[in-house]
Design a protein around this motif. Structure first.
Motif, PDB file in Angstrom:
ATOM      1  N   LEU A 245      12.401 -10.062 -21.326  1.00  0.00           N
ATOM      2  CA  LEU A 245      12.555  -9.907 -19.869  1.00  0.00           C
ATOM      3  C   LEU A 245      12.318 -11.228 -19.143  1.00  0.00           C
ATOM      4  CD1 LEU A 245      10.556  -6.592 -19.277  1.00  0.00           C
ATOM      5  CD2 LEU A 245      13.052  -6.868 -19.283  1.00  0.00           C
ATOM      6  N   ASP A 246      13.159 -11.505 -18.146  1.00  0.00           N
ATOM      7  CA  ASP A 246      12.900 -12.655 -17.269  1.00  0.00           C
ATOM      8  C   ASP A 246      12.037 -12.244 -16.089  1.00  0.00           C
ATOM      9  OD1 ASP A 246      14.461 -14.764 -18.552  1.00  0.00           O
ATOM     10  OD2 ASP A 246      16.161 -13.426 -18.145  1.00  0.00           O
ATOM     11  N   LEU A 247      12.220 -11.008 -15.604  1.00  0.00           N
ATOM     12  CA  LEU A 247      11.433 -10.568 -14.439  1.00  0.00           C
ATOM     13  C   LEU A 247      11.285  -9.047 -14.445  1.00  0.00           C
ATOM     14  CD1 LEU A 247      10.117 -11.966 -11.930  1.00  0.00           C
ATOM     15  CD2 LEU A 247      12.131 -11.256 -10.633  1.00  0.00           C
ATOM     16  N   TYR A 248      10.069  -8.603 -14.124  1.00  0.00           N
ATOM     17  CA  TYR A 248       9.797  -7.176 -13.925  1.00  0.00           C
ATOM     18  C   TYR A 248       9.584  -6.984 -12.423  1.00  0.00           C
ATOM     19  CZ  TYR A 248       7.179  -2.721 -14.313  1.00  0.00           C
ATOM     20  OH  TYR A 248       6.741  -1.420 -14.193  1.00  0.00           O
ATOM     21  N   VAL A 249      10.370  -6.106 -11.829  1.00  0.00           N
ATOM     22  CA  VAL A 249      10.263  -5.852 -10.383  1.00  0.00           C
ATOM     23  C   VAL A 249       9.772  -4.410 -10.207  1.00  0.00           C
ATOM     24  CG1 VAL A 249      11.466  -5.832  -8.164  1.00  0.00           C
ATOM     25  CG2 VAL A 249      12.131  -7.482  -9.927  1.00  0.00           C
ATOM     26  N   PRO A 250       8.459  -4.236 -10.050  1.00  0.00           N
ATOM     27  CA  PRO A 250       7.905  -2.884  -9.932  1.00  0.00           C
ATOM     28  C   PRO A 250       7.795  -2.418  -8.483  1.00  0.00           C
ATOM     29  CG  PRO A 250       6.107  -4.446 -10.154  1.00  0.00           C
ATOM     30  CD  PRO A 250       7.391  -5.268 -10.086  1.00  0.00           C
ATOM     31  N   HIS A 251       7.639  -1.118  -8.318  1.00  0.00           N
ATOM     32  CA  HIS A 251       7.290  -0.544  -7.019  1.00  0.00           C
ATOM     33  C   HIS A 251       5.936  -1.124  -6.597  1.00  0.00           C
ATOM     34  CE1 HIS A 251       6.398   2.044  -3.791  1.00  0.00           C
ATOM     35  NE2 HIS A 251       5.550   2.813  -4.447  1.00  0.00           N
ATOM     36  N   GLN A 252       5.871  -1.611  -5.357  1.00  0.00           N
ATOM     37  CA  GLN A 252       4.698  -2.369  -4.893  1.00  0.00           C
ATOM     38  C   GLN A 252       3.676  -1.425  -4.269  1.00  0.00           C
ATOM     39  OE1 GLN A 252       4.879  -6.040  -5.107  1.00  0.00           O
ATOM     40  NE2 GLN A 252       6.600  -5.512  -6.403  1.00  0.00           N
ATOM     41  N   SER A 304      19.908 -13.570 -15.707  1.00  0.00           N
ATOM     42  CA  SER A 304      18.521 -13.078 -15.818  1.00  0.00           C
ATOM     43  C   SER A 304      18.504 -11.620 -16.281  1.00  0.00           C
ATOM     44  CB  SER A 304      17.799 -13.143 -14.463  1.00  0.00           C
ATOM     45  OG  SER A 304      17.612 -14.454 -14.032  1.00  0.00           O
ATOM     46  N   LEU A 305      17.492 -11.297 -17.112  1.00  0.00           N
ATOM     47  CA  LEU A 305      17.290  -9.909 -17.524  1.00  0.00           C
ATOM     48  C   LEU A 305      16.134  -9.347 -16.696  1.00  0.00           C
ATOM     49  CD1 LEU A 305      18.385  -7.830 -19.588  1.00  0.00           C
ATOM     50  CD2 LEU A 305      16.469  -8.462 -21.056  1.00  0.00           C
ATOM     51  N   VAL A 306      16.440  -8.331 -15.893  1.00  0.00           N
ATOM     52  CA  VAL A 306      15.482  -7.815 -14.903  1.00  0.00           C
ATOM     53  C   VAL A 306      15.209  -6.337 -15.171  1.00  0.00           C
ATOM     54  CG1 VAL A 306      15.091  -7.444 -12.427  1.00  0.00           C
ATOM     55  CG2 VAL A 306      16.427  -9.427 -13.193  1.00  0.00           C
ATOM     56  N   MET A 307      13.938  -5.962 -15.202  1.00  0.00           N
ATOM     57  CA  MET A 307      13.599  -4.536 -15.342  1.00  0.00           C
ATOM     58  C   MET A 307      12.931  -4.055 -14.055  1.00  0.00           C
ATOM     59  SD  MET A 307      11.551  -2.488 -18.328  1.00  0.00           S
ATOM     60  CE  MET A 307       9.930  -3.167 -18.058  1.00  0.00           C
ATOM     61  N   LEU A 308      13.348  -2.875 -13.592  1.00  0.00           N
ATOM     62  CA  LEU A 308      12.729  -2.232 -12.430  1.00  0.00           C
ATOM     63  C   LEU A 308      11.840  -1.088 -12.928  1.00  0.00           C
ATOM     64  CD1 LEU A 308      15.930  -1.758 -10.184  1.00  0.00           C
ATOM     65  CD2 LEU A 308      14.592  -3.844 -10.588  1.00  0.00           C
ATOM     66  N   GLY A 309      10.747  -0.811 -12.195  1.00  0.00           N
ATOM     67  CA  GLY A 309       9.896   0.323 -12.563  1.00  0.00           C
ATOM     68  C   GLY A 309       9.286   0.923 -11.313  1.00  0.00           C
ATOM     69  N   ALA A 310       9.422   2.251 -11.170  1.00  0.00           N
ATOM     70  CA  ALA A 310       8.911   2.906  -9.956  1.00  0.00           C
ATOM     71  C   ALA A 310       8.206   4.214 -10.302  1.00  0.00           C
ATOM     72  CB  ALA A 310      10.060   3.187  -8.990  1.00  0.00           C
ATOM     73  N   PHE A 311       7.296   4.627  -9.419  1.00  0.00           N
ATOM     74  CA  PHE A 311       6.696   5.961  -9.517  1.00  0.00           C
ATOM     75  C   PHE A 311       6.335   6.381  -8.104  1.00  0.00           C
ATOM     76  CE2 PHE A 311       2.347   5.296  -8.265  1.00  0.00           C
ATOM     77  CZ  PHE A 311       2.283   3.920  -8.318  1.00  0.00           C
ATOM     78  N   GLY A 312       6.209   7.704  -7.905  1.00  0.00           N
ATOM     79  CA  GLY A 312       5.836   8.149  -6.562  1.00  0.00           C
ATOM     80  C   GLY A 312       5.808   9.653  -6.452  1.00  0.00           C
ATOM     81  N   SER A 319      13.203   3.898 -14.003  1.00  0.00           N
ATOM     82  CA  SER A 319      13.341   2.482 -14.359  1.00  0.00           C
ATOM     83  C   SER A 319      14.812   2.128 -14.528  1.00  0.00           C
ATOM     84  CB  SER A 319      12.605   2.195 -15.667  1.00  0.00           C
ATOM     85  OG  SER A 319      13.291   2.853 -16.706  1.00  0.00           O
ATOM     86  N   ALA A 320      15.062   0.838 -14.587  1.00  0.00           N
ATOM     87  CA  ALA A 320      16.420   0.342 -14.860  1.00  0.00           C
ATOM     88  C   ALA A 320      16.305  -1.043 -15.475  1.00  0.00           C
ATOM     89  CB  ALA A 320      17.227   0.266 -13.556  1.00  0.00           C
ATOM     90  N   VAL A 321      17.287  -1.389 -16.297  1.00  0.00           N
ATOM     91  CA  VAL A 321      17.386  -2.767 -16.793  1.00  0.00           C
ATOM     92  C   VAL A 321      18.731  -3.316 -16.354  1.00  0.00           C
ATOM     93  CG1 VAL A 321      17.317  -4.316 -18.777  1.00  0.00           C
ATOM     94  CG2 VAL A 321      16.089  -2.182 -18.850  1.00  0.00           C
ATOM     95  N   ILE A 322      18.697  -4.549 -15.831  1.00  0.00           N
ATOM     96  CA  ILE A 322      19.911  -5.157 -15.272  1.00  0.00           C
ATOM     97  C   ILE A 322      20.088  -6.551 -15.853  1.00  0.00           C
ATOM     98  CG2 ILE A 322      21.070  -5.861 -13.129  1.00  0.00           C
ATOM     99  CD1 ILE A 322      18.912  -3.929 -11.719  1.00  0.00           C
ATOM    100  N   ARG A 323      21.281  -6.846 -16.364  1.00  0.00           N
ATOM    101  CA  ARG A 323      21.628  -8.232 -16.715  1.00  0.00           C
ATOM    102  C   ARG A 323      22.326  -8.791 -15.489  1.00  0.00           C
ATOM    103  NH1 ARG A 323      19.856 -11.703 -20.229  1.00  0.00           N
ATOM    104  NH2 ARG A 323      20.163 -10.281 -22.008  1.00  0.00           N
ATOM    105  N   TRP A 324      21.681  -9.769 -14.823  1.00  0.00           N
ATOM    106  CA  TRP A 324      22.190 -10.241 -13.532  1.00  0.00           C
ATOM    107  C   TRP A 324      23.448 -11.089 -13.702  1.00  0.00           C
ATOM    108  CZ3 TRP A 324      19.309  -7.778  -9.989  1.00  0.00           C
ATOM    109  CH2 TRP A 324      19.656  -7.969  -8.652  1.00  0.00           C
TER     110      TRP A 324
END
Ligand code: UT7
Length: 324
Positions: A245-252, A304-312, A319-324
């Motif tokens: 992974l290049d970046l993990y973008v989580p729910h803040q 960039s390889l980016v992973m998203l992660g959320a909960f609520g 989650s999602a994985v994106i190749r930018w």
């Protein structure tokens, strides 16, 4: 064929609400808020500024970044739990304001996971033939925040983020999305009043049921567990390792939650986008605001390889994985 993110945009209201101001509103302290949550300040919508107003500004910026006109859009999805009205969908107000005359429009309700859920819907529609879908996470959390409840009022903020999801023939794009739910935990985060269970009434107002209620500590534990679980499942489904992974973008939501997840995954802090110190928890807007910031600051580049992660609330996690 894949769906890729052709442009990002965001908008946050000008008004900054600091921890010092909250000290004057409830029994709290800047030190407690910073240590327990990592939040220093959050943005608050102006009087009369509603969910669609924020969404339109974020959406326009995403369209500009993608080099598209509103009339190019096939669909607008607005992820929100604080829409302008119970009816109609906020997405229809956005459609009109943007002049997206060929677009379908509807809202998606999955609380803080709303953006990732909506991204997965856009991904599916684009793979099915749509060309451009505008996905917006927009929230005016200040409208459902009880400003006398220190358990919640220090956490939330207002804002909007948007992405344009378009068809792509290359390697880049959304590699996978993963969505989960457990309604048995619905009472951990809830707005109990104002819907069909407890319609608006004097009793609802007197008991302050129109505001968000949260069992913070229980939610905290579930958040750490579910974010770790879904991150591992997502990497494994794509044959990826954390190191890829290049970046993990989580729910803040809370810095301590995210630090615990980073530790469990072995993810260094340099590879995690953190902006909750400035915006707090903006629910469905938090990930697209963070994504836009990462793109504009050059932390996400082509490839960039980016992973998203959320909960609520729901509870939901995604989650999602994106190749930018
Ligand atoms: O996107 C939606 C998902 N929701 C979340 O991510 C929220 C997840 N949970 C959290 O972020 C944390 O649980 C909180 C920040 C909400 C609370 O932190 P905590 O470490 O879990 O604290 P706690 O709930 O166990 O409360 C500890 C103490 C309590 O006092 P007592 O009972 O020990 O005397 C609270 O009353 O802290 C008190 N407290 C506060 N004190 C000062 C709660 N809120 C505040 C406050 N200022 N704002």
């Amino acid at each position: 064929m894949k769906a890729w993110i052709a442009g990002t945009g965001s908008y946050t209201p000008a008004r900054v609400l600091t921890n010092a101001e909250l000290e004057r509103m409830v029994a709290t302290s800047d030190e407690w808020i910073r240590e327990r949550t990592g939040i220093r300040e959050r943005r608050i919508a102006a009087t009369g500024e509603a969910c669609s107003d924020l969404a339109v500004l974020a959406g326009k910026r995403a369209l500009t970044a993608a080099g598209l006109a509103a009339t190019d859009l096939d669909m607008i999805l607005v992820a929100t739990c604080t829409g302008d009205y119970p009816l109609p969908a906020t997405a229809c107000l956005v459609q009109h304001q943007l002049g997206a005359t060929k677009a379908a429009a509807c809202d998606l309700s999955a609380a803080c996971c709303g953006f990732v859920y909506a991204l997965s819907v856009a991904d599916a529609y684009v793979k099915n033939g749509m060309r451009h879908v505008l996905v917006i996470g927009s929230e005016v959390m200040s409208a459902i925040t009880d400003w006398t409840d220190r358990n919640t009022c220090v956490l939330f903020g207002d804002g909007a983020g948007a992405v344009v999801v378009s068809a792509s023939d290359g390697e880049r794009g959304i590699l996978s999305t993963h969505l989960r739910s457990d309604g048995a935990l619905c009472e951990l985060i809830m707005v109990p009043g104002g819907g069909s269970r407890n319609p608006p009434s004097e009793k609802v107002i007197a008991e302050r049921l129109q505001y968000i209620k949260m069992k913070g500590n229980e939610t905290f534990k579930v958040a750490v567990r579910t974010l770790e679980e879904i991150a591992r499942a997502t990497l494994s489904a794509n044959g990826l390792r954390v190191e890829d992974l290049d970046l993990y973008v989580p729910h803040q939501a809370n810095l301590r939650i995210l630090k615990a997840v980073m530790e469990r995954l072995g993810l260094p802090i340099e590879k995690v986008l953190l902006n909750l110190d400035r915006y707090g928890n903006t629910s469905a807007a938090s990930i697209p605001i963070a994504l836009d910031e990462a793109v504009r600051e050059g932390r996400i580049k082509d490839g960039s390889l980016v992973m998203l992660g959320a909960f609520g609330a729901g509870l939901t996690w995604a989650s999602a994985v994106i190749r930018w």
